[in-house]
Design an enzyme around this catalytic site. Sequence first.
Site, PDB file in Angstrom:
ATOM      1  CG  HIS A  78      -1.760  -0.932   1.231  1.00 49.06           C
ATOM      2  ND1 HIS A  78      -2.954  -0.923   2.134  1.00 49.06           N
ATOM      3  CD2 HIS A  78      -2.224  -2.055   0.529  1.00 49.06           C
ATOM      4  CE1 HIS A  78      -3.863  -1.912   1.938  1.00 49.06           C
ATOM      5  NE2 HIS A  78      -3.237  -2.697   1.121  1.00 49.06           N
ATOM      6  CD  GLU A 120      -1.984   4.193   3.272  1.00 46.05           C
ATOM      7  OE1 GLU A 120      -3.271   4.381   3.697  1.00 46.05           O
ATOM      8  OE2 GLU A 120      -1.592   3.423   2.438  1.00 46.05           O
ATOM      9  CB  CYS A 133      -6.483  -0.535   5.247  1.00 50.75           C
ATOM     10  SG  CYS A 133      -4.582  -1.075   5.062  1.00 50.75           S
ATOM     11  CB  CYS A 162      -1.976   1.638   6.048  1.00 55.14           C
ATOM     12  SG  CYS A 162      -1.479   0.772   4.608  1.00 55.14           S
TER      13      CYS A 162
END
Length: 159
Positions: free
Chosen positions: A59, A61, A89, A92
């Site tokens: 992801h 992040e 999410c 993260c």
Amino acid sequence: MALSRLLEPDRRFMRSALQQAEQAKEKGEVPVGAVVVYGEQIVGRGHNLVESLQDPTAHAEMIAITAACETLQSKVLRGCTLYVTLEPCPMCAGAIVLARLDRLCFGAMDAKAGSASTLYNIPQDKRLNHQTEVVSGVEANQAEALLRDFFQQLRNMPS
């Protein structure tokens, strides 16, 4: 936190995260981008690479946090702000707490996985050993438009 405390640097750095999201979109990835800022300097950048790397943890992040840790030569990112175009999410949000980020600024809310205010608020959970200031809605219209356009294009693709 409301947008009333938003400063011009928050908008400027979120625009950098939006540029990262555009890079993800160009690669056929869900257009989410992130930057980590220390002082007035970007020390980590990332965009979604889940499909490219076939890695569910890739992801924006996570990539930006990893890059910032490498730049600063530290697993602790105190004094840093993470700007991300979509609400993090659970994975993260957990990484934000573990990295001890001071601030999180995000754009679009995520009704299905949002873990910084929508479904959960992991970064500000008092049961954890670190809390992060959360600012939502930064350049939200642009972030939402990127995501909406991306998914609309996917739906319109022939099978």
